[in-house]
Design a protein around this motif. Structure first.
Motif, short mmCIF file in Angstrom:
data_model
loop_
_atom_site.label_atom_id
_atom_site.label_comp_id
_atom_site.label_asym_id
_atom_site.label_seq_id
_atom_site.Cartn_x
_atom_site.Cartn_y
_atom_site.Cartn_z
N ALA A 164 -4.10 14.39 31.50
CA ALA A 164 -2.87 14.23 30.73
C ALA A 164 -1.64 14.35 31.62
N LEU A 165 -1.69 15.28 32.58
CA LEU A 165 -0.58 15.41 33.52
C LEU A 165 -0.43 14.14 34.36
N THR A 166 -1.55 13.60 34.79
CA THR A 166 -1.53 12.37 35.58
C THR A 166 -0.85 11.23 34.82
N SER A 167 -1.22 11.05 33.58
CA SER A 167 -0.61 10.00 32.77
C SER A 167 0.88 10.24 32.59
N GLN A 168 1.25 11.51 32.40
CA GLN A 168 2.67 11.83 32.21
C GLN A 168 3.48 11.52 33.46
N TYR A 169 2.91 11.77 34.64
CA TYR A 169 3.65 11.54 35.87
C TYR A 169 3.71 10.05 36.24
N VAL A 170 2.72 9.29 35.80
CA VAL A 170 2.81 7.83 35.97
C VAL A 170 3.93 7.30 35.08
N TYR B 204 7.84 18.20 29.08
CA TYR B 204 6.54 17.62 28.70
C TYR B 204 5.39 18.32 29.43
N THR B 205 5.63 18.67 30.69
CA THR B 205 4.62 19.40 31.45
C THR B 205 4.35 20.76 30.81
N CYS B 206 5.40 21.40 30.33
CA CYS B 206 5.27 22.70 29.67
C CYS B 206 4.28 22.62 28.52
N GLU B 207 4.43 21.63 27.67
CA GLU B 207 3.56 21.51 26.50
C GLU B 207 2.13 21.15 26.90
N ILE B 208 1.98 20.31 27.91
CA ILE B 208 0.63 19.93 28.34
C ILE B 208 -0.09 21.14 28.94
N VAL B 209 0.61 21.86 29.83
CA VAL B 209 -0.01 23.02 30.47
C VAL B 209 -0.26 24.13 29.45
N ARG B 210 0.66 24.30 28.50
CA ARG B 210 0.48 25.32 27.47
C ARG B 210 -0.80 25.06 26.66
N ARG C 262 -5.45 28.05 36.88
CA ARG C 262 -6.14 26.96 37.58
C ARG C 262 -7.12 26.21 36.67
N PRO C 263 -7.98 26.90 35.91
CA PRO C 263 -8.86 26.17 34.99
C PRO C 263 -8.09 25.40 33.93
N ALA C 264 -6.96 25.97 33.47
CA ALA C 264 -6.16 25.29 32.46
C ALA C 264 -5.59 23.99 33.00
N ILE C 265 -5.07 24.04 34.22
CA ILE C 265 -4.50 22.83 34.83
C ILE C 265 -5.59 21.80 35.07
N GLU C 266 -6.78 22.27 35.46
CA GLU C 266 -7.89 21.34 35.67
C GLU C 266 -8.24 20.62 34.38
N ARG C 267 -8.20 21.33 33.26
CA ARG C 267 -8.56 20.71 31.98
C ARG C 267 -7.54 19.66 31.55
N VAL C 268 -6.27 19.91 31.83
CA VAL C 268 -5.23 18.98 31.37
C VAL C 268 -4.79 18.03 32.46
N TYR C 269 -5.49 18.03 33.59
CA TYR C 269 -5.09 17.18 34.72
C TYR C 269 -4.97 15.69 34.35
#
Length: 227
Positions: A150-156, A104-110, A141-148
């Motif tokens: 979504a990543l947060t919700s996924q890890y919760v 799931y992280t792969c798709e979010i970061v992609r 780094r900018p990509a991760i910042e943009r999807v942060y």
């Protein structure tokens, strides 16, 4: 028909509940860190890797996203045993959660990587940045910042999904609750307390991610948009 609540029967078990909470946090933290690394590497490979690697990553992602987490946990747990590897239930639980959240992280970061405009890459070339510098400072780094968010919700969600690992006897919060209700015969009260603890954990984890976002993303700290 009436039911009398009796939470006093659970008071002697509060240290056991805390042990379950602590293990839930440990499992989730390990799976989050390792899953982020796996997912980010897979996203980079799928976005900018050779065809054969893109295909392998795509197969991995689609397989994980289209099978239940419980089945994945059983495959990892019993797969290790079938290969003669003796690992604890907690280790197998972390491995299964990493495999799951990595996809799931792969798709979010992609999605974040694909949002970077080509003009930014051209600007990086004009500035004389190396390929490594460009990939880290301009793309990753900018990509991760943009999807942060979504990543947060996924890890919760990952933290909540860790409850399924109780099926292989990982002693996290749900497994502890199962044991307590079998000892006290106060199932309703036990799971009310367990549900309340998960709500608190979700809040704590989300706040932790907000604070972490403020630290690693200075621009978000200035704008007040950590999440």
């Amino acid at each position: 028909m009436s039911y009398t609540f009796d939470f006093s029967a659970l008071l002697p078990y509060w240290p056991v509940f805390l042990q379950g909470v602590w293990l839930t946090l440990k499992l989730s933290a390990l799976a989050t860190v390792l899953g982020f690394v796996v997912g980010t590497l897979c996203a980079i490979a799928r976005a900018d890797g050779p065809s054969w690697l893109k295909f392998l990553v795509a197969v991995y992602v689609e397989t994980i996203r289209n099978t239940p987490l419980l089945v994945q946990i059983f495959l990892v747990y019993f797969g290790f045993a079938s290969m003669g590897l003796k690992v604890s239930a907690n280790t197998a639980a972390v491995a299964a959660l990493v495999v799951n959240v990595g996809a799931y992280t792969c798709e979010i970061v992609r999605a974040g990587l694909e949002s970077i405009h080509k003009s930014q890459l051209e600007a990086a070339e004009c500035l004389g940045l190396t390929r490594t510098q460009t990939y880290w400072h301009v793309i990753v780094r900018p990509a991760i910042e943009r999807v942060y968010p979504a990543l947060t919700s996924q890890y919760v969600l990952l933290m909540l999904a860790s409850s399924i690992t109780s099926q292989i006897s990982a002693e996290e919060l749900t497994a502890v609750a199962n044991r307590i209700q079998s000892d006290t015969f106060r199932s309703f009260e036990t799971y009310i307390v367990t549900g309340a603890l998960y709500i608190v954990l979700s809040f704590v984890v989300r706040v932790a991610f907000i604070l972490f976002g403020l630290v690693i993303f200075p621009r978000r700290r200035k704008l007040g948009t950590a999440i």
